[in-house]
Motif scaffolding. Sequence first.
Motif, PDB file in Angstrom:
ATOM      1  N   GLY A 138      24.570  35.600  18.284  1.00  0.00           N
ATOM      2  CA  GLY A 138      23.630  34.698  18.198  1.00  0.00           C
ATOM      3  C   GLY A 138      23.676  33.329  17.382  1.00  0.00           C
ATOM      4  N   SER A 139      25.013  32.963  17.046  1.00  0.00           N
ATOM      5  CA  SER A 139      25.040  31.982  16.130  1.00  0.00           C
ATOM      6  C   SER A 139      25.060  30.421  17.262  1.00  0.00           C
ATOM      7  CB  SER A 139      26.440  32.080  15.548  1.00  0.00           C
ATOM      8  OG  SER A 139      27.408  32.199  16.427  1.00  0.00           O
ATOM      9  N   SER A 140      23.919  30.058  17.585  1.00  0.00           N
ATOM     10  CA  SER A 140      23.894  28.860  18.364  1.00  0.00           C
ATOM     11  C   SER A 140      22.532  28.026  18.075  1.00  0.00           C
ATOM     12  CB  SER A 140      23.620  29.317  20.052  1.00  0.00           C
ATOM     13  OG  SER A 140      22.394  29.883  20.209  1.00  0.00           O
ATOM     14  N   VAL A 141      22.843  26.619  18.300  1.00  0.00           N
ATOM     15  CA  VAL A 141      22.040  25.794  17.629  1.00  0.00           C
ATOM     16  C   VAL A 141      21.742  24.695  18.875  1.00  0.00           C
ATOM     17  CG1 VAL A 141      22.047  26.298  15.030  1.00  0.00           C
ATOM     18  CG2 VAL A 141      23.400  24.430  16.127  1.00  0.00           C
ATOM     19  N   PHE A 142      20.586  23.932  18.758  1.00  0.00           N
ATOM     20  CA  PHE A 142      20.450  22.895  19.759  1.00  0.00           C
ATOM     21  C   PHE A 142      19.564  22.053  19.133  1.00  0.00           C
ATOM     22  CE2 PHE A 142      16.980  25.661  20.599  1.00  0.00           C
ATOM     23  CZ  PHE A 142      15.986  24.853  21.332  1.00  0.00           C
ATOM     24  N   ASP A 143      19.519  20.828  20.206  1.00  0.00           N
ATOM     25  CA  ASP A 143      18.361  19.988  19.831  1.00  0.00           C
ATOM     26  C   ASP A 143      18.037  19.174  21.131  1.00  0.00           C
ATOM     27  OD1 ASP A 143      16.531  17.769  18.375  1.00  0.00           O
ATOM     28  OD2 ASP A 143      17.498  18.842  16.591  1.00  0.00           O
ATOM     29  N   GLY A 144      16.727  18.618  21.060  1.00  0.00           N
ATOM     30  CA  GLY A 144      16.276  18.104  22.411  1.00  0.00           C
ATOM     31  C   GLY A 144      15.847  16.649  22.190  1.00  0.00           C
ATOM     32  N   ALA A 145      16.260  15.706  22.925  1.00  0.00           N
ATOM     33  CA  ALA A 145      15.810  14.400  22.914  1.00  0.00           C
ATOM     34  C   ALA A 145      15.441  14.106  24.414  1.00  0.00           C
ATOM     35  CB  ALA A 145      16.879  13.518  22.558  1.00  0.00           C
ATOM     36  N   ARG A 146      14.952  12.733  24.716  1.00  0.00           N
ATOM     37  CA  ARG A 146      14.443  12.694  26.093  1.00  0.00           C
ATOM     38  C   ARG A 146      14.713  11.079  26.377  1.00  0.00           C
ATOM     39  NH1 ARG A 146      12.345  14.990  30.407  1.00  0.00           N
ATOM     40  NH2 ARG A 146      10.383  16.426  30.153  1.00  0.00           N
ATOM     41  N   LEU A 147      15.119  10.865  27.996  1.00  0.00           N
ATOM     42  CA  LEU A 147      15.425   9.855  28.456  1.00  0.00           C
ATOM     43  C   LEU A 147      13.866   9.714  29.383  1.00  0.00           C
ATOM     44  CD1 LEU A 147      16.486   7.086  29.671  1.00  0.00           C
ATOM     45  CD2 LEU A 147      17.575   8.559  31.342  1.00  0.00           C
ATOM     46  N   PHE A 148      13.102   8.595  29.243  1.00  0.00           N
ATOM     47  CA  PHE A 148      12.184   8.592  30.105  1.00  0.00           C
ATOM     48  C   PHE A 148      11.632   6.847  30.231  1.00  0.00           C
ATOM     49  CE2 PHE A 148      10.337   9.348  26.255  1.00  0.00           C
ATOM     50  CZ  PHE A 148       9.224   8.474  25.901  1.00  0.00           C
ATOM     51  N   ASP A 149      11.168   6.618  31.473  1.00  0.00           N
ATOM     52  CA  ASP A 149      10.896   5.170  31.481  1.00  0.00           C
ATOM     53  C   ASP A 149      11.865   4.294  30.816  1.00  0.00           C
ATOM     54  OD1 ASP A 149       8.618   6.128  32.359  1.00  0.00           O
ATOM     55  OD2 ASP A 149       7.268   5.504  30.609  1.00  0.00           O
ATOM     56  N   GLY A 150      13.464   4.736  30.947  1.00  0.00           N
ATOM     57  CA  GLY A 150      14.240   3.900  30.394  1.00  0.00           C
ATOM     58  C   GLY A 150      14.517   3.784  29.077  1.00  0.00           C
ATOM     59  N   MET A 151      13.732   4.729  28.228  1.00  0.00           N
ATOM     60  CA  MET A 151      13.933   4.841  26.886  1.00  0.00           C
ATOM     61  C   MET A 151      14.311   6.174  26.422  1.00  0.00           C
ATOM     62  SD  MET A 151      10.104   2.953  26.077  1.00  0.00           S
ATOM     63  CE  MET A 151       9.195   4.777  26.997  1.00  0.00           C
ATOM     64  N   THR A 152      15.036   6.132  25.118  1.00  0.00           N
ATOM     65  CA  THR A 152      15.471   7.334  24.762  1.00  0.00           C
ATOM     66  C   THR A 152      15.107   7.329  22.960  1.00  0.00           C
ATOM     67  OG1 THR A 152      17.695   6.197  23.990  1.00  0.00           O
ATOM     68  CG2 THR A 152      17.796   7.573  26.122  1.00  0.00           C
ATOM     69  N   PRO A 153      13.747   7.429  22.802  1.00  0.00           N
ATOM     70  CA  PRO A 153      13.536   7.219  21.435  1.00  0.00           C
ATOM     71  C   PRO A 153      14.073   8.262  20.516  1.00  0.00           C
ATOM     72  CG  PRO A 153      11.609   8.162  22.984  1.00  0.00           C
ATOM     73  CD  PRO A 153      12.788   7.730  23.706  1.00  0.00           C
ATOM     74  N   ASP A 154      14.331   7.599  19.431  1.00  0.00           N
ATOM     75  CA  ASP A 154      14.920   8.560  18.237  1.00  0.00           C
ATOM     76  C   ASP A 154      16.259   9.432  18.522  1.00  0.00           C
ATOM     77  OD1 ASP A 154      13.157   7.714  16.035  1.00  0.00           O
ATOM     78  OD2 ASP A 154      11.554   9.155  16.937  1.00  0.00           O
ATOM     79  N   LEU A 155      17.024   9.142  19.610  1.00  0.00           N
ATOM     80  CA  LEU A 155      18.193   9.748  20.191  1.00  0.00           C
ATOM     81  C   LEU A 155      18.883  10.241  18.717  1.00  0.00           C
ATOM     82  CD1 LEU A 155      19.919  11.208  22.228  1.00  0.00           C
ATOM     83  CD2 LEU A 155      20.740   8.958  22.738  1.00  0.00           C
ATOM     84  N   ASP A 156      19.064   9.326  18.221  1.00  0.00           N
ATOM     85  CA  ASP A 156      20.135   9.149  17.001  1.00  0.00           C
ATOM     86  C   ASP A 156      19.518  10.225  15.835  1.00  0.00           C
ATOM     87  OD1 ASP A 156      17.792   7.768  16.313  1.00  0.00           O
ATOM     88  OD2 ASP A 156      18.943   6.832  14.781  1.00  0.00           O
ATOM     89  N   LEU A 157      18.273  10.569  15.769  1.00  0.00           N
ATOM     90  CA  LEU A 157      17.683  11.254  14.748  1.00  0.00           C
ATOM     91  C   LEU A 157      17.757  12.819  15.404  1.00  0.00           C
ATOM     92  CD1 LEU A 157      14.579   9.598  13.685  1.00  0.00           C
ATOM     93  CD2 LEU A 157      16.784   9.557  12.540  1.00  0.00           C
ATOM     94  N   HIS A 158      17.701  13.065  16.683  1.00  0.00           N
ATOM     95  CA  HIS A 158      17.847  14.221  17.156  1.00  0.00           C
ATOM     96  C   HIS A 158      19.279  14.764  17.145  1.00  0.00           C
ATOM     97  CE1 HIS A 158      13.976  15.097  19.035  1.00  0.00           C
ATOM     98  NE2 HIS A 158      13.791  13.770  19.230  1.00  0.00           N
ATOM     99  N   CYS A 159      20.125  13.925  17.435  1.00  0.00           N
ATOM    100  CA  CYS A 159      21.729  14.127  17.406  1.00  0.00           C
ATOM    101  C   CYS A 159      22.178  14.549  15.708  1.00  0.00           C
ATOM    102  CB  CYS A 159      22.715  12.850  17.709  1.00  0.00           C
ATOM    103  SG  CYS A 159      22.464  12.701  19.327  1.00  0.00           S
ATOM    104  N   ALA A 160      21.559  13.689  14.742  1.00  0.00           N
ATOM    105  CA  ALA A 160      21.583  14.057  13.376  1.00  0.00           C
ATOM    106  C   ALA A 160      21.091  15.520  13.243  1.00  0.00           C
ATOM    107  CB  ALA A 160      21.053  13.053  12.656  1.00  0.00           C
ATOM    108  N   ARG A 161      19.940  15.790  13.573  1.00  0.00           N
ATOM    109  CA  ARG A 161      19.498  16.990  13.279  1.00  0.00           C
ATOM    110  C   ARG A 161      20.274  18.271  13.836  1.00  0.00           C
ATOM    111  NH1 ARG A 161      13.207  18.345  14.740  1.00  0.00           N
ATOM    112  NH2 ARG A 161      14.038  18.500  16.953  1.00  0.00           N
ATOM    113  N   VAL A 162      20.715  18.180  14.942  1.00  0.00           N
ATOM    114  CA  VAL A 162      21.630  19.244  15.492  1.00  0.00           C
ATOM    115  C   VAL A 162      22.922  19.478  14.634  1.00  0.00           C
ATOM    116  CG1 VAL A 162      23.226  18.032  16.962  1.00  0.00           C
ATOM    117  CG2 VAL A 162      22.314  20.326  17.577  1.00  0.00           C
ATOM    118  N   ASN A 163      23.315  18.515  14.053  1.00  0.00           N
ATOM    119  CA  ASN A 163      24.447  18.618  13.049  1.00  0.00           C
ATOM    120  C   ASN A 163      23.760  19.422  11.795  1.00  0.00           C
ATOM    121  OD1 ASN A 163      26.491  17.625  14.479  1.00  0.00           O
ATOM    122  ND2 ASN A 163      26.512  15.762  13.565  1.00  0.00           N
TER     123      ASN A 163
END
Length: 287
Positions: A33-58
């Motif tokens: 069970g050693s798995s982690v993930f995060d979730g960001a969104r593309l909608f209306d041409g926007m990817t809000p806080d994508l960098d923060l989600h990528c940093a959090r998965v690390n």
Amino acid sequence: MATGSNIRTYFNGSWQDGNVPIMRAADHAAWLGSSVFDGARLFDGMTPDLDLHCARVNRSAEALMLAPTVTTKDMVAIAREGLAMYDKGAAVYIRPMYWGIDGDVTAIVPSTDTTGFALCLEQIPMAAATATTTLTRSRFRRPVLDSSVVNAKAGCLYPNNARMLTEARAKGFANALVLDALGNVAETATTNVFMVRDGEVFTPIANGTFLTGITRARHITNLRANGVTVHETVLGYADFEAADEVFLSGNMSKVTPVTAFDDRQYQIGPVAKQVREMYWDWAQSNG
């Protein structure tokens, strides 16, 4: 399991179409069970806080004793490369993932020398602006750091959330308002939660039993910048029964008003509408 459609997966250095196999039978994560993930969104041409989600998965990987192998900057670039393959206007769920491959001599501790990485994109529509939900109590509670890796967005935490959702649906509700070990409201089975009373906003204070979401933090910042008082404090079921309105906050839908908590009924209130408008305005300027 594919939740969405039109799936693309970055794995072993390249983009591949579909729900590709990324894990082997003897990989550490497959049986321990050693798995982690995060979730960001593309909608209306926007990817809000994508960098923060990528940093959090690390950070989640490190909390689960995995060694992250992709920098935040590179992960954002990989995500944007994949998103460019989708039609303009597509709504896409962005899921970076790490998992353990090998273990140490005990087999229990994941090896820091081998960590799997993939980034999966799934086309999933955003909920309608009019979407609402309902809540009920749950007998299941959020764990604490002494017994679970609640400081990570870890796959091993989600069977408990699934129990909460299954229980709520059996009672005729869509989600569960969940307590921590001390009996205080922590979050729902899937999201952070806010309530409004007399024009002021309240949300459970971070106490180490749940992830304080990136979208939650964005709502708090937006509300305070607009002059709304926001309290991060200890809350119980009675506080929500006495609330004027309740709404949920999560990456998948951003803002979801609640219309019922057990027998307590709510209207879709002005604050939830304001929060949604402020989030979209902010995202258009920063996403």
